[in-house]
Write a protein that holds these residues in place. Structure first.
Motif, short mmCIF file in Angstrom:
data_model
loop_
_atom_site.label_atom_id
_atom_site.label_comp_id
_atom_site.label_asym_id
_atom_site.label_seq_id
_atom_site.Cartn_x
_atom_site.Cartn_y
_atom_site.Cartn_z
N ASN A 2 52.63 21.48 42.46
CA ASN A 2 53.12 22.33 43.19
C ASN A 2 51.67 23.27 43.69
N LEU A 3 52.09 23.72 44.64
CA LEU A 3 51.17 24.19 45.87
C LEU A 3 50.02 25.05 45.27
N ASP A 20 48.42 25.52 54.69
CA ASP A 20 50.21 24.60 53.88
C ASP A 20 51.04 25.37 54.88
N ASP A 22 55.28 23.78 55.57
CA ASP A 22 57.10 23.21 55.47
C ASP A 22 57.37 22.20 55.42
N ARG A 28 58.86 26.90 57.23
CA ARG A 28 59.27 28.57 55.99
C ARG A 28 57.64 28.74 55.37
N GLN A 30 55.59 29.62 52.37
CA GLN A 30 55.41 29.23 51.24
C GLN A 30 55.69 30.70 50.53
N ASP A 33 54.00 30.25 46.32
CA ASP A 33 53.38 28.84 45.97
C ASP A 33 54.15 28.21 44.11
N TRP A 36 57.21 25.37 45.28
CA TRP A 36 56.53 24.60 45.78
C TRP A 36 56.21 23.39 45.54
N LYS A 60 57.16 21.03 49.99
CA LYS A 60 58.89 21.58 49.97
C LYS A 60 59.02 22.38 49.17
N LYS A 61 60.41 22.93 48.69
CA LYS A 61 61.11 23.69 47.68
C LYS A 61 61.15 22.38 46.43
#
Length: 64
Positions: A2-3, A20, A22, A28, A30, A33, A36, A60-61
């Motif tokens: 994850n981010l 970061d 999208d 979009r 974030q 975090d 994502w 991305k989500k």
């Protein structure tokens, strides 16, 4: 990863110039975090760079 975890890992290894984006191209922000997933980074993972290099994480989500 994850981010948030990716950012934490990079900062723990001395990288602080982070951006970061999208990865879907929808531009979009974030906000959470942890929601994502990093799908690629620039420069590519494993490439040797100095800690003053800008690292861009494309995410991305989760679930997309």
């Amino acid at each position: 990863m994850n981010l948030q975890a990716a950012q934490d890992h990079l900062q723990a290894t001395g990288f602080y110039l982070l951006d970061d984006q999208d990865a879907t191209g929808q531009d979009r922000l974030q906000v959470l975090d942890r929601n994502w997933l990093v799908v690629r980074q620039t420069p590519a993972a494993g490439k040797r760079v100095t800690t003053d290099t800008l690292i861009t994480l494309h995410a991305k989500k989760i679930g997309e």
